[in-house]
Design an enzyme around this catalytic site. Sequence first.
Site, PDB file in Angstrom:
ATOM      1  N   GLY A   1      15.809 -25.053  -5.949  1.00  0.00           N
ATOM      2  CA  GLY A   1      14.635 -25.032  -5.087  1.00  0.00           C
ATOM      3  C   GLY A   1      13.348 -25.060  -5.894  1.00  0.00           C
ATOM      4  O   GLY A   1      13.193 -24.309  -6.863  1.00  0.00           O
TER       5      GLY A   1
ATOM      6  N   HIS B   1      19.238 -20.851   5.294  1.00  0.00           N
ATOM      7  CA  HIS B   1      19.429 -19.544   4.649  1.00  0.00           C
ATOM      8  C   HIS B   1      18.337 -18.516   4.900  1.00  0.00           C
ATOM      9  O   HIS B   1      18.198 -17.553   4.159  1.00  0.00           O
ATOM     10  CB  HIS B   1      19.609 -19.718   3.130  1.00  0.00           C
ATOM     11  CG  HIS B   1      20.679 -20.686   2.751  1.00  0.00           C
ATOM     12  ND1 HIS B   1      20.796 -21.216   1.498  1.00  0.00           N
ATOM     13  CD2 HIS B   1      21.675 -21.239   3.493  1.00  0.00           C
ATOM     14  CE1 HIS B   1      21.814 -22.049   1.468  1.00  0.00           C
ATOM     15  NE2 HIS B   1      22.368 -22.081   2.669  1.00  0.00           N
TER      16      HIS B   1
ATOM     17  N   TYR C   1      14.997 -19.034   4.892  1.00  0.00           N
ATOM     18  CA  TYR C   1      13.698 -19.302   4.287  1.00  0.00           C
ATOM     19  C   TYR C   1      12.751 -19.898   5.335  1.00  0.00           C
ATOM     20  O   TYR C   1      13.097 -19.994   6.507  1.00  0.00           O
ATOM     21  CB  TYR C   1      13.862 -20.179   3.047  1.00  0.00           C
ATOM     22  CG  TYR C   1      14.643 -19.474   1.967  1.00  0.00           C
ATOM     23  CD1 TYR C   1      14.126 -18.346   1.336  1.00  0.00           C
ATOM     24  CD2 TYR C   1      15.915 -19.903   1.599  1.00  0.00           C
ATOM     25  CE1 TYR C   1      14.854 -17.667   0.355  1.00  0.00           C
ATOM     26  CE2 TYR C   1      16.646 -19.239   0.622  1.00  0.00           C
ATOM     27  CZ  TYR C   1      16.110 -18.122   0.009  1.00  0.00           C
ATOM     28  OH  TYR C   1      16.828 -17.452  -0.949  1.00  0.00           O
TER      29      TYR C   1
ATOM     30  N   HIS D   1      14.367 -27.806   2.171  1.00  0.00           N
ATOM     31  CA  HIS D   1      15.214 -26.615   2.309  1.00  0.00           C
ATOM     32  C   HIS D   1      14.910 -25.951   3.651  1.00  0.00           C
ATOM     33  O   HIS D   1      13.918 -25.245   3.806  1.00  0.00           O
ATOM     34  CB  HIS D   1      14.945 -25.646   1.164  1.00  0.00           C
ATOM     35  CG  HIS D   1      15.984 -24.575   1.003  1.00  0.00           C
ATOM     36  ND1 HIS D   1      16.892 -24.254   1.989  1.00  0.00           N
ATOM     37  CD2 HIS D   1      16.274 -23.743  -0.045  1.00  0.00           C
ATOM     38  CE1 HIS D   1      17.680 -23.280   1.562  1.00  0.00           C
ATOM     39  NE2 HIS D   1      17.318 -22.953   0.326  1.00  0.00           N
TER      40      HIS D   1
END
Length: 346
Positions: free
Chosen positions: A63, A152, A154, A149
């Site tokens: 990331g 999860h 975020y 992304h």
Amino acid sequence: MNSSKSVEALFQPFKFGNTMLSNRVVMAPMTRQFSPNGIPGSDVASYYRRRAENGVGLIVTEGTVINHPDSSNQANVPHFYGESALQGWANVVNQVHEAGGRIIPQIWHMGARGNVNDYAESEIVAIVEAFAQAAAEAKRLGFDGIELHGAHGYLIDQFFWEKTNTRTDRYGGDMVKRTRFATEVIEACRRAVGPEFPIVLRFSQWKSSDYAAKLAKTPAELERFLAPLIEAGVDVFHCSTRRFWEPEFEGSDLNLAGWTKKLTGKPTITVGSVGLDGEFMSLFTEGKGAGNAKIDGLIERLEREEFDLVAVGRALLVDPAWAKKIRDGRTDELVPFTSEAIKTLY
């Protein structure tokens, strides 16, 4: 690890935007925090080059955070902004391409503040623009696409999930309305890179705070969730699960990548403990490691075209030559994933 099944399906080429991947093996994004002050050095370039030299078809970087004050609270996570960091990434791209590989950055906002309900609309607009700027830089530097992304727990996922997004404005509401932030990010990135540059979206049902979480509880809900993301411009879905072999919904053996491809027709990447005989979190919670597991079941699913690409994480982290060893049948030479091996993170 001994596999009785031909791995030919794993080593077929795959068209990815305007480029061709040599095989279906993807290096999964894995945070390492080896970029002091956010700047990836020559060691980071060497790390990715080794996987390209050893036959990985597509590398997704760890990331990399966008240019927003709240995008990260970790000093050694790499940036995807600023002259020094971007020069570092230019070197990474050159090294991987020189080795014959293909690479995309995972563009990330960690949601470090932890509460999407506190963001003013003007700040959301600024964050969207920061994602778009990162996408434009990725294209300028010569990357082969980008991955956003959205998994999860975020930032993008915080907008997706009803437990973290209780906004009452245009960024909140039902499941489809909660995709609005993501669709604005995707649309802005698409405008920044043009129609042919691949945009991958990584999403997950599970969260780091709740492994049993579900954005969509049924295939019909999943279809509704994915539709606006496709319309916004997603080319490939990277469907994050903890164990690739687990079915996503009752009544079918399809995993999340399988269902996503079936419902959308879009290419998908499967991921989740590929090549490991133990679920990876036990390494951290119980101090365990994981040996090498058979991948026959994975190959069978790939042959049935349930998904298109296979992301390998920790098995590839400890063994840069994992793909080449699998291809050549040298499975007895695979390096097991252990707490000692992970300390190197080479």
